[in-house]
Design a protein around this motif. Structure first.
Motif, PDB file in Angstrom:
ATOM      1  N   SER B 573       0.854  -1.179   0.000  1.00 21.62           N
ATOM      2  CA  SER B 573       0.000   0.000   0.000  1.00 21.62           C
ATOM      3  C   SER B 573       0.896   1.236   0.000  1.00 21.62           C
ATOM      4  N   GLY B 574       0.531   2.221  -0.800  1.00 20.84           N
ATOM      5  CA  GLY B 574       1.369   3.413  -0.921  1.00 20.84           C
ATOM      6  C   GLY B 574       2.201   3.389  -2.186  1.00 20.84           C
ATOM      7  N   VAL B 575       2.307   2.206  -2.810  1.00 19.46           N
ATOM      8  CA  VAL B 575       3.033   2.129  -4.071  1.00 19.46           C
ATOM      9  C   VAL B 575       2.039   2.352  -5.205  1.00 19.46           C
ATOM     10  N   ASN B 576       2.319   3.343  -6.036  1.00 20.24           N
ATOM     11  CA  ASN B 576       1.407   3.664  -7.124  1.00 20.24           C
ATOM     12  C   ASN B 576       1.665   2.836  -8.359  1.00 20.24           C
ATOM     13  N   GLN B 577       2.953   2.710  -8.697  1.00 16.23           N
ATOM     14  CA  GLN B 577       3.281   2.122  -9.975  1.00 16.23           C
ATOM     15  C   GLN B 577       4.705   1.590  -9.905  1.00 16.23           C
ATOM     16  N   VAL B 578       4.946   0.480 -10.540  1.00 20.71           N
ATOM     17  CA  VAL B 578       6.299  -0.062 -10.577  1.00 20.71           C
ATOM     18  C   VAL B 578       6.668  -0.260 -12.038  1.00 20.71           C
ATOM     19  N   THR B 579       7.913   0.082 -12.379  1.00 23.45           N
ATOM     20  CA  THR B 579       8.324  -0.141 -13.766  1.00 23.45           C
ATOM     21  C   THR B 579       9.751  -0.660 -13.821  1.00 23.45           C
ATOM     22  N   LEU B 580      10.019  -1.493 -14.810  1.00 18.79           N
ATOM     23  CA  LEU B 580      11.363  -2.009 -15.027  1.00 18.79           C
ATOM     24  C   LEU B 580      11.914  -1.338 -16.273  1.00 18.79           C
ATOM     25  N   SER B 581      13.173  -0.910 -16.213  1.00 23.10           N
ATOM     26  CA  SER B 581      13.713  -0.253 -17.391  1.00 23.10           C
ATOM     27  C   SER B 581      15.206  -0.524 -17.504  1.00 23.10           C
ATOM     28  N   THR B 582      15.751  -0.261 -18.701  1.00 25.94           N
ATOM     29  CA  THR B 582      17.175  -0.498 -18.950  1.00 25.94           C
ATOM     30  C   THR B 582      18.014   0.700 -18.548  1.00 25.94           C
ATOM     31  N   GLY B 583      17.372   1.721 -18.039  1.00 27.65           N
ATOM     32  CA  GLY B 583      18.100   2.894 -17.586  1.00 27.65           C
ATOM     33  C   GLY B 583      17.135   3.677 -16.740  1.00 27.65           C
ATOM     34  N   ALA B 584      17.622   4.674 -16.072  1.00 29.61           N
ATOM     35  CA  ALA B 584      16.706   5.486 -15.287  1.00 29.61           C
ATOM     36  C   ALA B 584      17.190   6.917 -15.307  1.00 29.61           C
ATOM     37  N   PRO B 585      16.269   7.866 -15.220  1.00 32.79           N
ATOM     38  CA  PRO B 585      16.679   9.266 -15.217  1.00 32.79           C
ATOM     39  C   PRO B 585      17.703   9.514 -14.120  1.00 32.79           C
ATOM     40  N   GLY B 586      18.733  10.265 -14.432  1.00 37.85           N
ATOM     41  CA  GLY B 586      19.748  10.590 -13.441  1.00 37.85           C
ATOM     42  C   GLY B 586      20.749   9.476 -13.261  1.00 37.85           C
ATOM     43  N   LEU B 587      20.486   8.297 -13.740  1.00 41.98           N
ATOM     44  CA  LEU B 587      21.415   7.186 -13.535  1.00 41.98           C
ATOM     45  C   LEU B 587      22.150   6.852 -14.831  1.00 41.98           C
ATOM     46  N   ASN B 588      21.438   6.366 -15.817  1.00 42.80           N
ATOM     47  CA  ASN B 588      22.094   6.104 -17.089  1.00 42.80           C
ATOM     48  C   ASN B 588      21.042   5.946 -18.169  1.00 42.80           C
ATOM     49  N   MET B 589      21.454   6.193 -19.362  1.00 38.54           N
ATOM     50  CA  MET B 589      20.573   6.009 -20.505  1.00 38.54           C
ATOM     51  C   MET B 589      21.396   5.281 -21.557  1.00 38.54           C
ATOM     52  N   ASN B 590      20.728   4.640 -22.498  1.00 37.84           N
ATOM     53  CA  ASN B 590      21.450   3.939 -23.545  1.00 37.84           C
ATOM     54  C   ASN B 590      21.553   4.844 -24.768  1.00 37.84           C
ATOM     55  N   VAL B 591      22.568   4.554 -25.563  1.00 34.63           N
ATOM     56  CA  VAL B 591      22.744   5.365 -26.769  1.00 34.63           C
ATOM     57  C   VAL B 591      22.196   4.593 -27.967  1.00 34.63           C
ATOM     58  N   MET B 592      21.369   5.230 -28.758  1.00 31.54           N
ATOM     59  CA  MET B 592      20.775   4.578 -29.933  1.00 31.54           C
ATOM     60  C   MET B 592      21.158   5.366 -31.179  1.00 31.54           C
ATOM     61  N   VAL B 593      21.333   4.661 -32.245  1.00 32.66           N
ATOM     62  CA  VAL B 593      21.551   5.350 -33.511  1.00 32.66           C
ATOM     63  C   VAL B 593      20.393   4.982 -34.424  1.00 32.66           C
ATOM     64  N   MET B 594      19.729   5.976 -34.966  1.00 31.93           N
ATOM     65  CA  MET B 594      18.549   5.680 -35.774  1.00 31.93           C
ATOM     66  C   MET B 594      18.501   6.504 -37.055  1.00 31.93           C
ATOM     67  N   LEU B 595      17.653   6.049 -37.918  1.00 32.54           N
ATOM     68  CA  LEU B 595      17.458   6.735 -39.184  1.00 32.54           C
ATOM     69  C   LEU B 595      15.972   7.048 -39.308  1.00 32.54           C
ATOM     70  N   PRO B 596      15.549   8.231 -38.877  1.00 34.53           N
ATOM     71  CA  PRO B 596      14.119   8.557 -38.949  1.00 34.53           C
ATOM     72  C   PRO B 596      13.703   8.763 -40.406  1.00 34.53           C
ATOM     73  N   GLU B 597      12.415   8.676 -40.626  1.00 37.89           N
ATOM     74  CA  GLU B 597      11.858   8.845 -41.974  1.00 37.89           C
ATOM     75  C   GLU B 597      12.323  10.173 -42.562  1.00 37.89           C
ATOM     76  N   GLY B 598      12.773  10.146 -43.807  1.00 40.32           N
ATOM     77  CA  GLY B 598      13.194  11.378 -44.463  1.00 40.32           C
ATOM     78  C   GLY B 598      14.678  11.670 -44.280  1.00 40.32           C
ATOM     79  N   PHE B 599      15.396  10.815 -43.559  1.00 40.32           N
ATOM     80  CA  PHE B 599      16.841  11.013 -43.408  1.00 40.32           C
ATOM     81  C   PHE B 599      17.557   9.922 -44.183  1.00 40.32           C
ATOM     82  N   ASP B 600      18.760  10.227 -44.690  1.00 39.95           N
ATOM     83  CA  ASP B 600      19.471   9.162 -45.387  1.00 39.95           C
ATOM     84  C   ASP B 600      20.691   8.698 -44.580  1.00 39.95           C
TER      85      ASP B 600
END
Lengths: 110, 888
Positions: B573-600
């Protein structure tokens, strides 16, 4: 140079040196002054007084024995010279002279 | 006294005594002192007796005991005169207690600050210079370009360093290290568990290292293998502190430690201590085979160090880096990642590197400059007091100067006399400063998180510099009054009290203006820095970090296990939501390389990314600006993206048209080359500290089908009412379901604050310095005011007789000084504004410099000055006018 004058503290130190007859050294003199006349002195002031007396020729010094208590270092013994004895006598006579001038009504010595 | 036998007189005092005492007296006095010491021990405590011993040693300094060099019998006239100068100087110091006190105190504080800063800077400059090959060790770093995104990394692909080693004969050896800072690293010995994932400042302490690591870097090793300790697979080198923690008294060599997900490792050596002035801070070195890891995987990105042969031209090597480096890892270029490689000397890393992904937070050479500037400011302010007060004394000493001149003193001799006096003052100040440092160094160490000792100051260069500065300051302060005195006509000087001429008045004014100018700059800067830091702490992040608890988790746990854990947590009780993630704000994030629509292909885009389960946005309460959240019922969602507003802007789209765009994924791993669609746009939130602008961010769904990156954190959103109970609940569930890993948690706001720790300390140090500077400047003012009052005693009396009030006199006397302070303010404002604006530029989110801060600083400086001057003048103006008029 005039005849060396002897100060009050020097007189006390000289008296102690005379009293300890050849066994006097810096710390022993300081201890006696502290114990017998309840006057607190620093070691350095006693030493300074002794050196000054030596300069004036009232005491002589020679190195004495070492002991474990002293980290194996020798004592510097002081003995009173005849000039010193004379100075003490003169000082005492001067004092007596002045004391005798005080009328009994001022200080009653009994 | 039980251990009386072990106690002896303080050694330092004994050596001080032997230093000054003449030989023939030495033994007898030392003997007496020692006897006295043991005597004291019978009635006093040990510390007290030592203190008394010290006092005695100092009392013994007199003409009988001092060595011949101090009191020579060879009667040179010069020597006699100098002795006389010192005597007169001592008398002067005693007579003007207030002024001398201000001088000595101010200078002492100034010296203290400067010496502390010298210690600090020496330590900063000494980073990594203890390695035997320090001059020849270089780190390979990268300058990466992905589209228009340029970054500088301390990381290079693991295949680069070996390629360089085989191509360039000038390179003797190479060593690579890797860290897994975000993984939950648990060490098991017997049935004891140790959580070693996160070290000081949230940086990983477990290093994966090449066998050559111990040859490249020099650490004090114990163990039979020496620098070969990492040659065999599955061996580990630990630090002494870890050895003591895990093995207590036992010999760690040969014991086996179990590392979670990695297996058993045999301890082959112990490193006595990783010096605090090393940019590598670790507790475990695991032998690692990096070969074969140039395919994307755990050790793709590593830190690489090379050792050059002596006499190698670094530029020459550097010019060949790019070609060899790019050829070693062609997959990067193929994916549109352009790499330039460069070298950094290992000794420069701490102060001038500041790249992304440093192993351990580095410092910044600018901080060294700031400290240097502030401490010199303090010293300058103190020196100005010194000059001003010495000049003010001229009038009082004109008679003495006159007589000396009449007796035949040459100008040269007068100069010498004044030098002697002022050098004496600064030497006394230095002595006090040294005592102050001894008393405060522990505190300073705590503050700066360093282990500074006074030993550094004993190096010949330091001693020469210190003595030089002390003498120089003394000379500067003595020079000006001496020059003025030399101009005096002896007859006039004796006849009347001469006052220093108008030129010295001008100098005094300029110096006061300068002093207050510096003080105001410091006040304004301190205030702005503190405000900016407060702003960083209090600015909204786009989510409430106070309500989020993060737990590092072992990403290799099965999906079922993780889900059970998550569901159980959800029940508290008191817990609103729990989530699992590969990174967390302030801790670490992953680097992705992408090609969005309209880019070559030539314009690939680098975005930060995080993979999470379906509840990430809900747990962090992040709003969707368009589109929808992930839907558990749609299988296709596993390849789709939610991107943030910044990403939308970066790709040149609008929020609404972004939904439905296709994005081609170029990253590493099983989904490389696949495409997904943007299903929603989330609002921007700060997933890094406020030093950084919010970058493009992409949220993807973590699915058991293609487990690209393991989960690293569980984030739990709680009601902030009874946090304590909730954490207890979380822990008990953890203990029942996941006892193999030690429990550790952090509130996200603390994680964020920890990243501002450095600046926090810095601002505290600067504030302390600023207060000192202002205090010293005010002391100077107090001294000046007291001189003015002294000079004008008669005038004050007459004015009072004629009916002036206390207030009249106060304003009359302070007027001229206040004008100077206002001028100082006016000069200070633009200068301060310029520098602060420059400093604030370094922050992505900054406060504006407000005008009222300047006015406030100005007003407060005037106010403090009025009080300081009033302190002296009011006393003078309240005095009975009869006494004042009779004065002199």
């Amino acid at each position: 140079m005039k005849q060396a004058i002897i100060g009050e503290f020097e007189e006390i130190v000289l008296l102690v040196v005379a009293a300890q007859d050849d066994q006097a050294y810096g710390l022993s003199v300081a201890n006696i002054i502290e114990q017998r006349i309840k006057r607190s002195v620093t070691l350095s002031s006693v030493h300074t007084a002794l050196y000054r007396l030596e300069e004036k020729g009232f005491v002589k010094s020679h190195m004495g024995e070492a002991s474990k208590k002293r980290g194996g270092r020798k004592k510097r013994h002081f003995t009173i010279t005849s000039a010193g004895k004379k100075a003490l006598v003169t000082a005492r006579e001067a004092r007596n002279e002045l004391w005798s001038m005080i009328p009994q009504t001022v200080i009653d010595l009994k | 006294m039980i251990e009386e036998d072990n106690i002896s007189p303080p050694k330092l005092a004994v050596s001080l005594f032997t230093l000054y005492c003449r030989n023939e007296l030495r033994d007898s006095i030392l003997g007496d002192l020692e006897e006295k010491f043991y005597q004291d021990l019978e009635s006093y405590s040990r510390a007290r007796s030592k203190l008394r011993y010290w006092a005695n040693v100092i009392r013994f300094i007199n003409r009988h005991t001092l060595r011949g060099t101090f009191t020579s019998n060879a009667q040179s006239n010069q020597r006699g005169m100098i002795r006389n100068y010192i005597l007169v100087a001592v008398r002067q110091i005693r007579r003007n207690r207030l002024q001398s006190g201000i001088n000595i105190f101010g200078l002492a504080i100034g010296f203290t600050c400067c010496l502390m800063i010298i210690l600090y800077i020496q330590d900063e400059l000494s980073f990594d210079d203890y390695h035997e090959k320090a001059d020849r060790i270089y780190r390979i770093s990268t300058h990466s370009k992905i589209g228009d995104n340029e970054r500088h990394w301390s990381l290079v692909p693991s295949s680069v360093a070996p390629a360089l080693l085989s191509h360039l004969p000038a390179i003797e050896m190479q060593a690579r290290i890797a860290t897994l800072s975000k993984a939950n690293q648990v060490v098991k010995y017997g049935d004891q568990l140790y959580d070693e994932s996160i070290g000081k400042g949230a940086y990983g302490r477990v290093f994966f290292a090449d066998s050559t690591f111990l040859d490249v870097f020099s650490f004090e090793l114990s163990g039979a293998h020496g620098t070969d300790a990492l040659n065999k697979p599955n061996t580990v080198v630990i630090t002494r502190s870890v050895a003591n923690k895990i093995f207590k008294d036992r010999d760690p060599i040969g014991e086996r430690l179990e590392f979670s997900n990695l297996g058993d490792y045999e301890v082959t050596a112990v490193i006595e201590k990783v010096p605090s002035n090393s940019h590598l801070q670790f507790d475990y070195l695991l032998s690692t085979d990096f070969t074969g890891s140039n395919s994307p995987g755990r050790f793709f990105w590593v830190r690489s160090y090379i050792v050059m042969s002596p006499g190698t031209d670094v530029k020459e090597v550097e010019s060949q880096l790019d070609t060899i480096g790019r050829a070693a890892q062609p997959s990067l270029t193929e994916n549109g990642i352009h790499m330039d490689y460069f070298l950094q000397s290992v000794k420069d890393i701490h102060l001038t590197s500041g790249l992304e992904y440093e192993v351990y937070p580095t410092s910044d050479i600018r901080y060294v400059y700031i400290f240097l500037a502030i401490s010199s400011f303090i010293l300058i302010i103190a020196t100005i007091n010194f000059i001003n007060l010495s000049t003010a004394q001229i009038g009082k000493r004109s008679k003495e100067v006159g007589i000396r001149k009449v007796m035949g003193a040459a100008n040269r001799q007068m100069l010498l006399q004044f030098f002697v006096q002022s050098v004496l003052v600064s030497v006394i100040a230095l002595a006090i400063a040294l005592i102050l440092i001894v008393l405060t160094i522990d505190f300073f160490n705590q503050f700066t998180d360093k282990q500074l000792t006074l030993v550094t100051l004993l190096s010949p260069t330091a001693v020469v510099t210190i003595v030089g500065v002390v003498v120089l300051i003394g000379m500067v302060a003595g020079f000006y009054p001496a020059i003025i005195m030399n101009r005096f006509s002896p007859i006039l000087a004796i006849k009347e009290n001469l006052s220093p001429g108008s030129s010295s008045q001008l100098l005094k004014k300029l110096l006061v203006i300068f002093q207050f100018c510096i003080s105001v700059i410091l006040i304004v800067s301190t205030y702005t820095i503190v405000q900016q830091l407060y702003f960083l702490r209090s600015k909204g992040l786009g989510f409430d970090p106070k309500q989020i608890v993060t737990l590092p988790i072992d990403g290799n746990l099965s999906y079922d296990r993780l889900n059970t854990l998550k569901n159980e947590m959800q029940q508290i009780s008191g817990v609103n939501q729990v989530t699992l993630s590969t990174g967390a704000p302030g801790l670490n994030m992953n680097v992705m390389v992408m090609l969005p629509e309209g880019f070559d292909q030539s314009n690939t885009q680098r975005v930060d990314g995080v993979y999470a389960d379906f509840d990430f946005l809900k747990a962090y309460s992040i709003d969707l600006l368009a589109g929808r959240d992930y839907d558990t019922s749609l299988a296709s969602d596993s390849l789709n993206f939610i991107i943030n507003k910044s990403a939308v802007e970066k790709f040149g789209w609008t929020v609404d048209e972004a939904v439905g765009k296709e994005i081609h994924y170029l990253g590493n791993g099983p989904i490389t080359g696949k495409s997904g669609y943007v299903i929603g746009v989330m609002d921007d939130f700060h997933y890094q500290t406020l030093h950084n602008v919010i970058g493009p961010l992409m949220l993807g769904i973590h699915s058991s089908n293609f487990n690209v990156i393991p989960f690293s954190h569980m984030s739990i959103k709680v009601n902030s009412t009874d946090v304590h109970e909730i954490v207890k609940g979380i822990e008990s569930i953890w203990q029942t379901l996941n006892a193999e890993t030690p429990f550790s948690y952090a509130f996200l706001n603390e994680t964020f604050y920890a990243k501002y720790d450095r600046e926090e300390r810095l601002s505290q140090i600067i504030s302390a310095f600023a207060v000192l500077a202002v205090a010293i400047a005010c002391l100077g003012l107090l001294g000046l005011a007291s001189f003015i009052v002294q000079q004008k005693t008669k005038e004050i009396g007459i004015r009072k007789v004629l009916g002036a009030t206390v207030a009249n006199i106060w304003s009359k006397l302070s007027g001229s000084l206040i004008v100077l302070i206002i001028i100082g303010n006016i000069i200070a404002w633009p200068v301060a504004y310029y520098f602060l604006d420059q400093w604030l530029e370094g922050f992505a989110y900054r406060i504006d410099i407000r005008v009222w801060i300047f006015l406030l600083a100005g007003l407060s400086s005037v106010f403090v000055a009025l009080i300081t001057i009033g302190f002296k003048t009011i006393k003078a103006s309240m005095a009975n006018p009869i006494d004042s008029i009779r004065y002199e």
